[in-house]
Design a protein around this motif. Structure first.
Motif, PDB file in Angstrom:
ATOM      1  N   VAL A 124       1.016  -1.650  -0.116  1.00 21.44           N
ATOM      2  CA  VAL A 124       0.054   0.105  -0.373  1.00 21.44           C
ATOM      3  C   VAL A 124       0.629   1.089  -0.145  1.00 21.44           C
ATOM      4  CG1 VAL A 124      -1.689   1.386   1.345  1.00 21.44           C
ATOM      5  CG2 VAL A 124      -2.287  -1.468   1.476  1.00 21.44           C
ATOM      6  N   VAL A 125       0.704   2.145  -1.215  1.00 23.50           N
ATOM      7  CA  VAL A 125       1.318   3.021  -1.000  1.00 23.50           C
ATOM      8  C   VAL A 125       0.610   5.041  -1.134  1.00 23.50           C
ATOM      9  CG1 VAL A 125       3.175   2.418  -2.440  1.00 23.50           C
ATOM     10  CG2 VAL A 125       0.983   3.903  -3.339  1.00 23.50           C
ATOM     11  N   GLY A 126      -0.704   4.564  -0.031  1.00 21.66           N
ATOM     12  CA  GLY A 126      -1.953   5.465  -0.747  1.00 21.66           C
ATOM     13  C   GLY A 126      -3.341   5.295  -0.161  1.00 21.66           C
ATOM     14  N   VAL A 127      -3.888   6.678  -0.124  1.00 21.46           N
ATOM     15  CA  VAL A 127      -5.499   6.343  -0.965  1.00 21.46           C
ATOM     16  C   VAL A 127      -5.272   7.530  -1.209  1.00 21.46           C
ATOM     17  CG1 VAL A 127      -5.980   4.734   1.261  1.00 21.46           C
ATOM     18  CG2 VAL A 127      -5.956   7.906   1.225  1.00 21.46           C
ATOM     19  N   ALA A 128      -6.765   6.984  -2.144  1.00 23.98           N
ATOM     20  CA  ALA A 128      -7.563   8.526  -2.912  1.00 23.98           C
ATOM     21  C   ALA A 128      -9.014   8.059  -2.437  1.00 23.98           C
ATOM     22  CB  ALA A 128      -7.519   7.623  -4.191  1.00 23.98           C
ATOM     23  N   VAL A 129      -9.088   9.489  -2.816  1.00 26.49           N
ATOM     24  CA  VAL A 129     -10.367  10.220  -2.487  1.00 26.49           C
ATOM     25  C   VAL A 129     -10.974  10.825  -2.940  1.00 26.49           C
ATOM     26  CG1 VAL A 129     -11.929  10.935  -0.661  1.00 26.49           C
ATOM     27  CG2 VAL A 129      -9.802   9.607   0.098  1.00 26.49           C
ATOM     28  N   ARG A 130     -12.599  10.262  -3.573  1.00 26.34           N
ATOM     29  CA  ARG A 130     -13.586  10.988  -4.923  1.00 26.34           C
ATOM     30  C   ARG A 130     -13.386  12.857  -4.006  1.00 26.34           C
ATOM     31  NH1 ARG A 130     -16.038   9.843  -9.137  1.00 26.34           N
ATOM     32  NH2 ARG A 130     -15.971   7.365  -8.959  1.00 26.34           N
ATOM     33  N   SER A 131     -12.875  13.144  -4.520  1.00 20.88           N
ATOM     34  CA  SER A 131     -13.162  15.317  -4.630  1.00 20.88           C
ATOM     35  C   SER A 131     -14.327  15.453  -6.000  1.00 20.88           C
ATOM     36  CB  SER A 131     -11.521  15.630  -4.236  1.00 20.88           C
ATOM     37  OG  SER A 131     -10.985  15.413  -5.257  1.00 20.88           O
ATOM     38  N   ALA A 132     -14.001  16.963  -5.458  1.00 23.68           N
ATOM     39  CA  ALA A 132     -13.803  18.158  -6.933  1.00 23.68           C
ATOM     40  C   ALA A 132     -12.790  17.815  -8.049  1.00 23.68           C
ATOM     41  CB  ALA A 132     -14.597  18.960  -6.456  1.00 23.68           C
ATOM     42  N   GLY A 133     -13.659  17.678  -8.631  1.00 21.33           N
ATOM     43  CA  GLY A 133     -12.021  17.053 -10.254  1.00 21.33           C
ATOM     44  C   GLY A 133     -11.795  16.127 -10.469  1.00 21.33           C
ATOM     45  N   GLY A 134     -12.331  14.559  -9.473  1.00 20.74           N
ATOM     46  CA  GLY A 134     -11.425  14.015  -9.638  1.00 20.74           C
ATOM     47  C   GLY A 134     -11.152  13.145  -8.299  1.00 20.74           C
ATOM     48  N   PHE A 135      -9.838  12.445  -8.205  1.00 15.16           N
ATOM     49  CA  PHE A 135      -9.781  12.237  -6.818  1.00 15.16           C
ATOM     50  C   PHE A 135      -8.303  12.149  -6.150  1.00 15.16           C
ATOM     51  CE2 PHE A 135     -11.909   8.608  -9.496  1.00 15.16           C
ATOM     52  CZ  PHE A 135     -12.801   7.698  -8.419  1.00 15.16           C
ATOM     53  N   ARG A 136      -8.450  12.765  -5.071  1.00 14.87           N
ATOM     54  CA  ARG A 136      -7.500  13.352  -4.654  1.00 14.87           C
ATOM     55  C   ARG A 136      -6.137  11.923  -4.113  1.00 14.87           C
ATOM     56  NH1 ARG A 136      -7.275  18.335  -1.332  1.00 14.87           N
ATOM     57  NH2 ARG A 136      -7.455  19.159  -2.982  1.00 14.87           N
ATOM     58  N   PHE A 137      -5.305  11.768  -3.640  1.00 14.09           N
ATOM     59  CA  PHE A 137      -4.097  11.374  -3.207  1.00 14.09           C
ATOM     60  C   PHE A 137      -3.630  11.701  -2.370  1.00 14.09           C
ATOM     61  CE2 PHE A 137      -0.379   9.463  -3.406  1.00 14.09           C
ATOM     62  CZ  PHE A 137      -0.254   8.081  -2.988  1.00 14.09           C
ATOM     63  N   PHE A 138      -3.476  10.614  -1.553  1.00  7.84           N
ATOM     64  CA  PHE A 138      -2.979  10.903  -0.074  1.00  7.84           C
ATOM     65  C   PHE A 138      -1.904   9.979   0.307  1.00  7.84           C
ATOM     66  CE2 PHE A 138      -7.487  13.000   0.911  1.00  7.84           C
ATOM     67  CZ  PHE A 138      -6.488  13.660   0.986  1.00  7.84           C
ATOM     68  N   SER A 139      -1.084  10.110   0.551  1.00  6.69           N
ATOM     69  CA  SER A 139       0.436   8.950   0.482  1.00  6.69           C
ATOM     70  C   SER A 139       0.474   8.693   2.270  1.00  6.69           C
ATOM     71  CB  SER A 139       1.605   9.612  -0.553  1.00  6.69           C
ATOM     72  OG  SER A 139       2.649   8.607   0.011  1.00  6.69           O
ATOM     73  N   SER A 140       1.364   7.332   2.269  1.00  4.33           N
ATOM     74  CA  SER A 140       1.275   6.391   2.678  1.00  4.33           C
ATOM     75  C   SER A 140       2.581   5.922   2.402  1.00  4.33           C
ATOM     76  CB  SER A 140       0.353   5.177   3.786  1.00  4.33           C
ATOM     77  OG  SER A 140       0.654   4.322   2.161  1.00  4.33           O
ATOM     78  N   ASP A 141       3.406   6.213   1.715  1.00  8.82           N
ATOM     79  CA  ASP A 141       4.257   6.182   1.838  1.00  8.82           C
ATOM     80  C   ASP A 141       5.767   7.026   0.877  1.00  8.82           C
ATOM     81  OD1 ASP A 141       7.184   5.075   0.532  1.00  8.82           O
ATOM     82  OD2 ASP A 141       6.097   3.080   0.030  1.00  8.82           O
ATOM     83  N   ALA A 142       7.006   7.363   2.226  1.00  8.63           N
ATOM     84  CA  ALA A 142       7.419   8.645   1.313  1.00  8.63           C
ATOM     85  C   ALA A 142       7.737   8.412   0.665  1.00  8.63           C
ATOM     86  CB  ALA A 142       8.409   8.449   2.407  1.00  8.63           C
ATOM     87  N   ALA A 143       8.141   7.547  -0.133  1.00 10.79           N
ATOM     88  CA  ALA A 143       7.880   7.696  -1.878  1.00 10.79           C
ATOM     89  C   ALA A 143       7.196   8.062  -3.142  1.00 10.79           C
ATOM     90  CB  ALA A 143       9.066   6.241  -2.193  1.00 10.79           C
ATOM     91  N   TYR A 144       6.202   8.683  -2.130  1.00 12.88           N
ATOM     92  CA  TYR A 144       4.812   8.579  -2.978  1.00 12.88           C
ATOM     93  C   TYR A 144       4.481  10.650  -2.541  1.00 12.88           C
ATOM     94  CZ  TYR A 144       5.249   3.571  -4.894  1.00 12.88           C
ATOM     95  OH  TYR A 144       5.618   3.527  -5.613  1.00 12.88           O
ATOM     96  N   ALA A 145       5.510  10.706  -1.600  1.00 11.91           N
ATOM     97  CA  ALA A 145       4.905  12.112  -1.065  1.00 11.91           C
ATOM     98  C   ALA A 145       4.957  13.158  -2.403  1.00 11.91           C
ATOM     99  CB  ALA A 145       5.849  12.336  -0.323  1.00 11.91           C
ATOM    100  N   GLY A 146       5.068  13.064  -3.586  1.00 12.21           N
ATOM    101  CA  GLY A 146       5.825  13.797  -4.371  1.00 12.21           C
ATOM    102  C   GLY A 146       3.679  14.246  -4.870  1.00 12.21           C
ATOM    103  N   LEU A 147       2.801  12.907  -4.790  1.00  8.24           N
ATOM    104  CA  LEU A 147       1.639  13.161  -5.236  1.00  8.24           C
ATOM    105  C   LEU A 147       0.940  13.843  -4.076  1.00  8.24           C
ATOM    106  CD1 LEU A 147       1.793   9.658  -7.075  1.00  8.24           C
ATOM    107  CD2 LEU A 147       2.863  12.255  -8.124  1.00  8.24           C
TER     108      LEU A 147
END
Length: 73
Positions: free
Chosen positions: A13-36
């Protein structure tokens, strides 16, 4: 598609995505994916593509062989 889902890469698991206005917002749970972190993607496919790019870059730095594409659950 659900309002939220787990994002995985290389069987972890590297994160979760949550539906928001305009699409899906990404929340990282892995430091390597913090740029997203906090980015909104118009489509889940666009998120998967960005996660795959980060994963490939990590493998190149580590000198590892390619494994699995990211999955959206």
């Amino acid at each position: 598609m659900s309002d939220r889902f787990v994002v995985e890469a290389d069987r972890r698991v590297v994160g979760v995505a949550v539906r928001s206005a305009g699409g899906f917002r990404f929340f990282s749970s892995d430091a390597a994916y913090a740029g997203l972190e906090g980015r909104t993607f118009a489509r889940a496919k666009a998120l998967a593509t960005s996660v795959a790019k980060v994963t490939r870059a990590q493998r190149r730095r580590a000198g590892a062989e390619p494994r699995l594409a990211p999955t959206l659950q």
